[in-house]
Design a protein around this motif. Sequence first.
Motif, PDB file in Angstrom:
ATOM      1  N   ARG A 142      12.602  35.401  15.327  1.00 40.19           N
ATOM      2  CA  ARG A 142      11.604  35.278  14.262  1.00 40.19           C
ATOM      3  C   ARG A 142      11.415  36.607  13.536  1.00 40.19           C
ATOM      4  O   ARG A 142      11.173  36.648  12.335  1.00 40.19           O
ATOM      5  CB  ARG A 142      10.259  34.812  14.847  1.00 40.19           C
ATOM      6  N   PHE A 143      11.518  37.698  14.275  1.00 38.52           N
ATOM      7  CA  PHE A 143      11.321  39.014  13.677  1.00 38.52           C
ATOM      8  C   PHE A 143      12.571  39.535  12.972  1.00 38.52           C
ATOM      9  O   PHE A 143      12.484  40.349  12.054  1.00 38.52           O
ATOM     10  CB  PHE A 143      10.884  40.024  14.748  1.00 38.52           C
ATOM     11  N   GLY A 144      13.726  39.101  13.406  1.00 39.87           N
ATOM     12  CA  GLY A 144      14.964  39.580  12.783  1.00 39.87           C
ATOM     13  C   GLY A 144      16.144  38.717  13.171  1.00 39.87           C
ATOM     14  O   GLY A 144      16.209  38.190  14.290  1.00 39.87           O
ATOM     15  N   ARG A 145      17.070  38.580  12.245  1.00 38.48           N
ATOM     16  CA  ARG A 145      18.236  37.730  12.495  1.00 38.48           C
ATOM     17  C   ARG A 145      19.280  38.419  13.364  1.00 38.48           C
ATOM     18  O   ARG A 145      20.082  37.767  14.013  1.00 38.48           O
ATOM     19  CB  ARG A 145      18.861  37.357  11.144  1.00 38.48           C
ATOM     20  N   ASP A 146      19.253  39.737  13.385  1.00 40.61           N
ATOM     21  CA  ASP A 146      20.306  40.484  14.072  1.00 40.61           C
ATOM     22  C   ASP A 146      19.993  40.711  15.537  1.00 40.61           C
ATOM     23  O   ASP A 146      18.848  41.004  15.914  1.00 40.61           O
ATOM     24  CB  ASP A 146      20.514  41.846  13.398  1.00 40.61           C
ATOM     25  N   SER A 147      21.031  40.599  16.361  1.00 43.19           N
ATOM     26  CA  SER A 147      20.954  41.029  17.753  1.00 43.19           C
ATOM     27  C   SER A 147      21.419  42.481  17.817  1.00 43.19           C
ATOM     28  O   SER A 147      21.807  43.074  16.808  1.00 43.19           O
ATOM     29  CB  SER A 147      21.838  40.148  18.633  1.00 43.19           C
ATOM     30  N   ILE A 148      21.413  43.067  19.006  1.00 48.39           N
ATOM     31  CA  ILE A 148      21.856  44.453  19.125  1.00 48.39           C
ATOM     32  C   ILE A 148      23.335  44.598  18.788  1.00 48.39           C
ATOM     33  O   ILE A 148      23.789  45.687  18.429  1.00 48.39           O
ATOM     34  CB  ILE A 148      21.595  44.995  20.558  1.00 48.39           C
ATOM     35  N   TYR A 149      24.084  43.507  18.870  1.00 51.39           N
ATOM     36  CA  TYR A 149      25.510  43.573  18.580  1.00 51.39           C
ATOM     37  C   TYR A 149      25.796  43.306  17.107  1.00 51.39           C
ATOM     38  O   TYR A 149      26.616  44.000  16.492  1.00 51.39           O
ATOM     39  CB  TYR A 149      26.262  42.570  19.458  1.00 51.39           C
ATOM     40  N   THR A 150      25.159  42.297  16.517  1.00 57.21           N
ATOM     41  CA  THR A 150      25.412  42.025  15.102  1.00 57.21           C
ATOM     42  C   THR A 150      24.847  43.125  14.213  1.00 57.21           C
ATOM     43  O   THR A 150      25.360  43.360  13.121  1.00 57.21           O
ATOM     44  CB  THR A 150      24.809  40.673  14.696  1.00 57.21           C
ATOM     45  N   LEU A 151      23.802  43.809  14.677  1.00 53.53           N
ATOM     46  CA  LEU A 151      23.251  44.915  13.891  1.00 53.53           C
ATOM     47  C   LEU A 151      24.274  46.030  13.733  1.00 53.53           C
ATOM     48  O   LEU A 151      24.393  46.647  12.672  1.00 53.53           O
ATOM     49  CB  LEU A 151      21.986  45.452  14.558  1.00 53.53           C
TER      50      LEU A 151
END
Length: 402
Positions: A142-151
């Motif tokens: 909900r806060f962001g679409r990215d995970s630590i990997y996609t970021l």
Amino acid sequence: LGGLLVGTIGIALPQVFGVGYDTINAALTGQVSLALLGVLVVAKMLATSLTLASGGSGGVFAPSLFLGAMTGGAFGLVVHTWLPTLTAASGAYALVTMGAVVGAATHAPITAIIIIFELTGDYRIIAPLMIACVVSTIIATRFGRDSIYTLKLRLRGLEPFKEEEPNILLALYVRDAIDRKPDVISASASLDQVLDLAANSTHGEFFVTDDSGALVGAVHLSRLRRLLFQGAGMPRSELSAAEIADPSLPHITEDANLDGVMRLFGSTDAEELPVTVAADPRKLVGSIHRQAVIRARNKEMLRRDLAGTIGGSIRLVGKGRTVDVGDGQVIAEIRAGRRLIGRALRELDLPRRFGVHVVFVRAPTSNDGPRLRVPKADDRVHEGDSLIVAGSKDAIAQLEQL
């Protein structure tokens, strides 16, 4: 500076160094004090952030486990101290929080559940673990679409969520592969004149037009062969180009996509199709060859591969700097001039005009960092955009003058 700060933290708190499995085990068994757990949460978060931001390799998965264990252990100690008969030991909270943090950070709750369960093998932990992992993942997404990997991928200029059109030909149009100078012959020309044209041409299709320039039809080499070897029922001198032309050959407009063009090629023996104006289907403006469609497709595939390959090294390119890729070709970043602003890349037609290809477009910096994207032909250049282009130095220098 980042390394110096991390080293200072590590000297004071050596637990932040390495993957921290010993400290995690200690937290799971309740052997770490509440004060130390709280300090380690802040210290590990700061050390990991400084390491990654300074270009070091600190990992992201193990720190997620560490932060989850320390945070859950601290929470468990507090609630167990207040409600010792109603709550489990602090280690159980540390274990569940580990899964919650990993699930939220990776956006992969099932993976977190399986990993944590395999660490314990205790079925009693499954229910709270599943609830914590799912809830934390929902909140994180909900806060962001990215995970630590996609970021990480986005910061390298790649777009992991971009839905690229699998059929490349649907993203290309006739105007991308049109031949503006097809072989044209007058409708009143004799068969001998058509044969002379065929003998001196590299084309396999010859378009016949009347005195007003309107398209009458097309003559294919196979048609000429039949006339020569099978006879036409009348002397060759009496045959005109209009009489031997095929008026049923399909024609297309510049706005048609190349996928539709290839379907037309599949339904006819023609190697070349006429391109006409949409408002006037008889007005010939060019032609498109089957091989030209294939070359356009291969070129677009190469462009996409190039964009993916240099995405991780695009930081080397900056305003006023170039990266030499060999054979006199360079990659450079230029600020979009006033003559480019507001116009679509297809309209600018930079490959034809300057021999320059736009690989990336960098939008003005926002709170989320530089917005770097691989543009499509219909994308417009906005004020403040920078174009990362590939081409010769001279061509790019000409483009900068716009």
